[in-house]
Write a protein that holds these residues in place. Sequence first.
Motif, mmCIF file in Angstrom:
data_model
loop_
_atom_site.group_PDB
_atom_site.id
_atom_site.type_symbol
_atom_site.label_atom_id
_atom_site.label_comp_id
_atom_site.label_asym_id
_atom_site.label_seq_id
_atom_site.Cartn_x
_atom_site.Cartn_y
_atom_site.Cartn_z
ATOM 1 N N PRO A 158 16.392 27.264 59.835
ATOM 2 C CA PRO A 158 15.041 26.935 59.877
ATOM 3 C C PRO A 158 14.393 28.352 60.570
ATOM 4 C CG PRO A 158 16.291 25.151 60.821
ATOM 5 C CD PRO A 158 17.339 26.290 61.031
ATOM 6 N N MET A 159 13.215 28.179 60.136
ATOM 7 C CA MET A 159 11.914 29.394 60.510
ATOM 8 C C MET A 159 11.775 28.915 62.000
ATOM 9 S SD MET A 159 10.330 32.038 60.409
ATOM 10 C CE MET A 159 9.258 32.920 61.148
ATOM 11 N N PRO A 160 12.071 29.575 62.963
ATOM 12 C CA PRO A 160 11.806 29.418 64.308
ATOM 13 C C PRO A 160 10.233 29.625 64.536
ATOM 14 C CG PRO A 160 13.149 31.516 64.351
ATOM 15 C CD PRO A 160 13.188 31.066 62.887
ATOM 16 N N LYS A 161 10.065 29.079 65.771
ATOM 17 C CA LYS A 161 8.413 29.519 66.303
ATOM 18 C C LYS A 161 8.518 31.041 66.811
ATOM 19 C CE LYS A 161 6.493 25.024 67.012
ATOM 20 N NZ LYS A 161 5.919 24.142 67.998
ATOM 21 N N VAL A 162 7.516 31.776 66.536
ATOM 22 C CA VAL A 162 7.491 33.238 66.968
ATOM 23 C C VAL A 162 6.632 33.351 68.020
ATOM 24 C CG1 VAL A 162 7.549 35.632 66.446
ATOM 25 C CG2 VAL A 162 8.259 33.901 64.842
ATOM 26 N N TYR A 163 6.930 33.996 69.214
ATOM 27 C CA TYR A 163 5.776 34.207 70.392
ATOM 28 C C TYR A 163 5.977 35.571 70.655
ATOM 29 C CZ TYR A 163 5.724 29.089 70.957
ATOM 30 O OH TYR A 163 5.407 27.905 71.102
ATOM 31 N N LEU A 164 4.812 36.077 71.246
ATOM 32 C CA LEU A 164 4.568 37.364 71.846
ATOM 33 C C LEU A 164 4.257 37.282 73.291
ATOM 34 C CD1 LEU A 164 2.678 39.906 69.128
ATOM 35 C CD2 LEU A 164 5.129 40.331 70.399
ATOM 36 N N MET A 165 5.153 38.191 74.022
ATOM 37 C CA MET A 165 4.595 38.097 75.553
ATOM 38 C C MET A 165 4.260 39.497 75.909
ATOM 39 S SD MET A 165 8.355 36.905 77.110
ATOM 40 C CE MET A 165 9.303 37.658 75.920
ATOM 41 N N ASP A 166 2.791 39.397 76.489
ATOM 42 C CA ASP A 166 2.064 40.561 76.895
ATOM 43 C C ASP A 166 2.923 41.255 78.071
ATOM 44 O OD1 ASP A 166 0.324 42.830 76.960
ATOM 45 O OD2 ASP A 166 -1.313 41.689 77.910
ATOM 46 N N ASN A 167 3.672 42.291 77.681
ATOM 47 C CA ASN A 167 4.817 42.821 78.792
ATOM 48 C C ASN A 167 5.108 44.329 78.307
ATOM 49 O OD1 ASN A 167 7.066 43.472 80.575
ATOM 50 N ND2 ASN A 167 6.960 41.422 81.340
ATOM 51 N N PRO A 168 5.055 45.204 79.044
ATOM 52 C CA PRO A 168 5.539 46.576 78.601
ATOM 53 C C PRO A 168 7.255 46.803 78.490
ATOM 54 C CG PRO A 168 4.695 46.547 80.732
ATOM 55 C CD PRO A 168 4.401 45.446 80.359
#
Length: 304
Positions: free
Chosen positions: A83-93
């Motif tokens: 199933p399509m998972p949720k996608v997250y972005l973390m503001d980290n270099p």
Amino acid sequence: MSYFKTAILLAGLTALFMGVGYLIGGSSGAMIALVVAAATNLFAYWNSDRMVLSMYGAQEVDERSAPELVRLVAELAARANLPMPKVYLMDNPQPNAFATGRNPRNAAVAATTGLVQMLSREELAGVIAHELAHIKNHDTLIMTLTATIAGAISMVTQFGMFFGGHRGNNGGPGIVGSLAMMILAPLAAMIVQMAISRTREYSADNLGARICGQPMWLASALVKIDNAAHQIPNMEAERSPATAHMFIINPLSGHGVDNLFSTHPSTENRVRELQRLAGEFGSRGGFPNTQAQAAGSRPRGPWG
């Protein structure tokens, strides 16, 4: 074999936990320890994903806010028959990523902004495929359970130090035994936890390479991430080192060798295994991923 080894290690971790409880309070201490473990595991089962995502300030994204990343995850998830998972972005270099969730239907993939910016599309596909492999293998749940049990062992040994140290004449471990237990039990739990983590990383590398169809995409990404992790600190991970095992590469520090205290296999060993897999890929004329295998067709790249 990796699942069998994981089961043995989990059984050992559980036995260690029961042993600590028994040393502290006999049969009643063992039962109390198990009740504590059950309660913490139940809480972790339902809430661990939200907790860790919040800890790293992860923000959910969609096709409007991060179209290329979300589409890539969707394409690879389809190839993995997930199933399509949720996608997250973390503001980290620091380039890094992890997966979380109690099962494939309640899963999430989180990547740092540094990962998206530093890697090529092919390398990013290798990383995402690796995280999807963790989801498909139910590693996200396994690692939550091991971390919770290991944490509970540390907590119980602290109780043992305060309440068991003066019971040497009544069947308790005594002050010397309590000191030894306080030091050795969490150390043993950490070793078992790290061994489980390393076992699951190798399995996820293998399945992830099959999902994306190109082992060397992941190998190239691992080298880049490992090099950057030595130079770019991840301050959130430094504040919460217990979550280090979740990332594709140790976000705290790079260990050059596979040792008992490393949360991950050495990158050199992982790349070597992927190179071996790439050799098999070439000699067999390609291998099908989980979805293409059922259809009997050779996989295409996730963008072609």
